[in-house]
Design a protein around this motif. Structure first.
Motif, PDB file in Angstrom:
ATOM      1  N   TYR A 296       1.052  -1.161   0.187  1.00  0.00           N
ATOM      2  CA  TYR A 296       0.054  -0.470  -0.592  1.00  0.00           C
ATOM      3  C   TYR A 296       0.885   1.728   0.106  1.00  0.00           C
ATOM      4  O   TYR A 296       1.163   1.786  -0.617  1.00  0.00           O
ATOM      5  N   LEU A 297       2.095   1.013   1.531  1.00  0.00           N
ATOM      6  CA  LEU A 297       2.769   2.835   1.254  1.00  0.00           C
ATOM      7  C   LEU A 297       3.656   3.001  -0.193  1.00  0.00           C
ATOM      8  O   LEU A 297       3.849   3.720  -0.584  1.00  0.00           O
ATOM      9  N   SER A 298       3.898   1.147  -0.948  1.00  0.00           N
ATOM     10  CA  SER A 298       5.452   1.957  -1.610  1.00  0.00           C
ATOM     11  C   SER A 298       4.265   2.338  -2.820  1.00  0.00           C
ATOM     12  O   SER A 298       4.690   3.140  -3.334  1.00  0.00           O
ATOM     13  N   HIS A 299       3.215   2.136  -2.995  1.00  0.00           N
ATOM     14  CA  HIS A 299       2.078   2.939  -4.224  1.00  0.00           C
ATOM     15  C   HIS A 299       2.383   4.353  -3.847  1.00  0.00           C
ATOM     16  O   HIS A 299       2.278   5.072  -4.860  1.00  0.00           O
ATOM     17  N   ARG A 300       2.341   4.634  -3.069  1.00  0.00           N
ATOM     18  CA  ARG A 300       2.219   6.163  -2.283  1.00  0.00           C
ATOM     19  C   ARG A 300       2.668   7.115  -1.637  1.00  0.00           C
ATOM     20  O   ARG A 300       2.929   8.389  -1.038  1.00  0.00           O
ATOM     21  N   LEU A 301       4.113   6.593  -1.909  1.00  0.00           N
ATOM     22  CA  LEU A 301       4.854   7.440  -0.931  1.00  0.00           C
ATOM     23  C   LEU A 301       6.262   7.025  -1.805  1.00  0.00           C
ATOM     24  O   LEU A 301       7.503   6.023  -1.724  1.00  0.00           O
ATOM     25  N   PRO A 302       6.711   7.874  -2.969  1.00  0.00           N
ATOM     26  CA  PRO A 302       7.925   7.698  -4.054  1.00  0.00           C
ATOM     27  C   PRO A 302       9.342   7.998  -3.411  1.00  0.00           C
ATOM     28  O   PRO A 302       9.933   9.120  -3.236  1.00  0.00           O
ATOM     29  N   MET A 303       9.366   6.964  -2.333  1.00  0.00           N
ATOM     30  CA  MET A 303      10.941   7.916  -1.188  1.00  0.00           C
ATOM     31  C   MET A 303      11.820   7.546  -2.673  1.00  0.00           C
ATOM     32  O   MET A 303      12.399   6.196  -3.285  1.00  0.00           O
ATOM     33  N   HIS A 304      12.763   8.249  -2.353  1.00  0.00           N
ATOM     34  CA  HIS A 304      14.555   8.246  -3.037  1.00  0.00           C
ATOM     35  C   HIS A 304      14.779   6.628  -2.652  1.00  0.00           C
ATOM     36  O   HIS A 304      15.327   6.790  -1.822  1.00  0.00           O
ATOM     37  N   ARG A 305      15.443   6.287  -3.240  1.00  0.00           N
ATOM     38  CA  ARG A 305      16.326   5.435  -3.327  1.00  0.00           C
ATOM     39  C   ARG A 305      15.589   3.870  -2.715  1.00  0.00           C
ATOM     40  O   ARG A 305      15.588   3.152  -2.223  1.00  0.00           O
ATOM     41  N   ASP A 306      14.077   4.181  -2.811  1.00  0.00           N
ATOM     42  CA  ASP A 306      13.355   2.915  -2.064  1.00  0.00           C
ATOM     43  C   ASP A 306      13.341   1.365  -3.125  1.00  0.00           C
ATOM     44  O   ASP A 306      13.264   1.772  -3.822  1.00  0.00           O
TER      45      ASP A 306
END
Length: 531
Positions: A276-286
């Motif tokens: 769920y959060l991977s779609h909503r939080l585009p963190m750098h180097r995720d």
């Protein structure tokens, strides 16, 4: 607060603000304490008892308890704040996020203060947070909590009220046996209270107590009630994209009745939240997004291309280069008067809007491309935006390199100079949070770039050095993909050779040999796209 009065905070360094001492100032903002609740009437009674004895003026404090479908239904107990009401969620959703959203929509206060229904708030809890909100309207203030267990049952509401009112809240439980919110407080302590944490500060927007101006909450879109867990950090991310500064307030203390969900079952909680959060939080180097080639709900970079008055071939070259980038986590917004493209009879080859029609036809079926009449002020919730003039094509790794440059120094903007026959054009790589902050604090007539520079910093570079090339000089997307695969295969071959040598020697390779192998791999990976 008007924009002319708004203080200017650089990155997340709120140290320029000087909040008044608790008990030595006159509040003027109203606050709505929103309490999402499901069952556990006993704990809710204690939370409300603690709020009935707050130092913040009762005339400015309302409490909205949101019953999220409890059976039996929750009720307001005898000891409650003067202005307390209980509402119930509808049948269109469930969960903490849904209850918080329902409560915030019903709230009347200038500030919305989330508080979970298993907290006992110290008397200064609300006041300690609200004093910050009187200084700036783009702050997200975070309270502190200690997790406690009850060997012989919880105290009574009357005992809690008397302890809070009498200034002895710390005696309700044994501090030595309580637990702090370790990872959150460790991060806060390691970054000088988040003042040195920059754009990553939103990650500590978790837990049971936080407050934000109602106007900022509305601008961010409110709580996402499609989430049943992880909603607090996701909201923190969107607040950050609206320019929020995150302020931890140690004086906003509370007792948390029992362990958190993370303490009870961290592994399963993480597993649940990841997709769920991977779609909503585009963190750098995720790691969740690297090398997947997938399309995400919120892209890391939104590339804006203005197609108005430009030949289709120029727009196609620019958009096509973006879509063939080594950064698959990108989307494109093409700006143009699309609503004017009707279906009336026309001479197809002599159509004055032919270039726009061809551009729309070329990209209408790509899910990464959207069409807009005007570009929005920012690309929120995407954390970065590249505004690229048509006719200039990003090199295959330009987006990735611009992202690295912006993140290395936490720049608010990277401005790329592009020479053309009729003058100089500028491409802009902007941090969404920086532009949103600048829009919130600039005065009338003030140049936006000056404010971005003052609050985040910016840098000019030669756009032709390694980022953009004229469309006529750009390699076609198929060639770009072939070149990328070639360099990738060569890099993988050298990595395999290094591993083979390690196994052959059956001992650690010499430092010199390892550096040679990895150095050659790195050079291959960094090699520019062939022209």
């Amino acid at each position: 607060m008007s924009t002319s009065e708004a203080p200017r905070i650089r990155h997340n360094d709120y140290g320029t603000l000087a909040p008044p001492k608790i008990g030595e100032w006159e509040p003027r903002l109203s606050v709505s304490v929103v309490i999402p609740a499901y069952g556990n009437q006993e704990k809710l009674d204690l939370t409300l008892a603690s709020l009935a004895a707050q130092t913040y003026p009762s005339r400015l404090l309302e409490v909205v308890v949101v019953d999220d479908g409890s059976a039996p239904p929750l009720r307001l107990p005898e000891i409650v704040p003067e202005r307390a009401r209980l509402i119930r969620t509808g049948g269109d959703g469930w969960g903490r996020a849904h209850a918080c959203r329902t409560g915030s929509l019903a709230a009347d206060g200038d500030v919305v203060h989330w508080l979970d229904a298993d907290l006992i708030a110290f008397p200064e809890h609300v006041e300690a947070q609200l004093r910050w909100h009187h200084l700036a309207d783009y702050l997200a203030v975070l309270g502190y909590k200690r997790f406690v267990e009850a060997d012989e049952g919880w105290p009574t509401p009357q005992a809690v009220f008397e302890a809070i009112e009498g200034g002895s809240a710390e005696k309700l439980f044994d501090l030595g046996r309580s637990r702090r919110h370790e990872w959150v407080e460790d991060m806060i302590d390691a970054t000088d209270g988040l003042r040195k944490h920059g754009s990553r500060s939103f990650r500590v927007h978790v837990g049971a107590t936080a407050s934000v101006h109602a106007s900022l909450l509305k601008a961010a879109g409110g709580m996402d009630d499609s989430l049943v867990l992880g909603e607090d950090v996701e909201l923190g991310y969107r607040l950050a994209q609206r320019g929020a500064v995150f302020v931890p307030e140690p004086a906003a203390r509370s007792w948390h009745l029992g362990p958190s969900t993370q303490m009870r079952d961290e592994e399963r909680l993480t597993r649940h939240n990841e997709p769920y959060l991977s779609h909503r939080l585009p963190m750098h180097r995720d790691w969740r997004r690297r090398g997947t080639g997938r399309q995400w709900l919120v892209p890391c970079v939104d590339v804006v291309v203005d197609a108005r008055g430009r030949p289709h071939e120029e727009v196609r070259a620019t958009v096509g280069a973006v879509l063939a980038s080594t950064l698959p986590d990108a989307a494109v917004t093409i700006v143009g008067p699309w609503s004017g493209l009707g279906g009336e009879r026309r001479a197809p080859l002599d159509d004055p809007l032919l270039d726009l029609r061809l551009t729309r036809a070329a990209f209408a079926h790509d899910g990464r491309v959207t069409f807009a009449e005007e570009a929005a002020p920012t690309s929120a919730p995407a954390p970065f935006r590249l505004t690229c003039p048509p006719g200039w094509a990003p090199t295959f790794d330009a987006l990735q390199r611009l992202l690295e440059l912006a993140e290395t120094e936490d720049f608010g903007a990277v401005l790329l100079a592009l020479p053309e026959a009729d003058g100089l054009k500028v491409a802009r790589f902007e941090r969404t949070a920086a532009v949103a902050r600048a829009l919130a604090v600039r005065t009338d007539g003030e140049d936006l770039d000056d404010v971005v520079y003052a609050t985040y910093g910016s840098v000019w570079i030669d756009g032709t050095e390694w980022a953009l090339v004229p469309a006529a000089d750009a390699a076609p997307p198929s060639r770009r993909t072939e070149d990328l695969l070639t360099w990738k295969k060569r890099a993988e071959r050298w990595e395999a050779e290094a591993d083979r040598l390690r196994r052959k020697l059956r001992a650690p390779l010499s430092t010199k040999l390892l550096e040679a192998a990895h150095g050659r791999t790195s050079r291959l990976r960094r090699r520019k796209e062939p022209r």
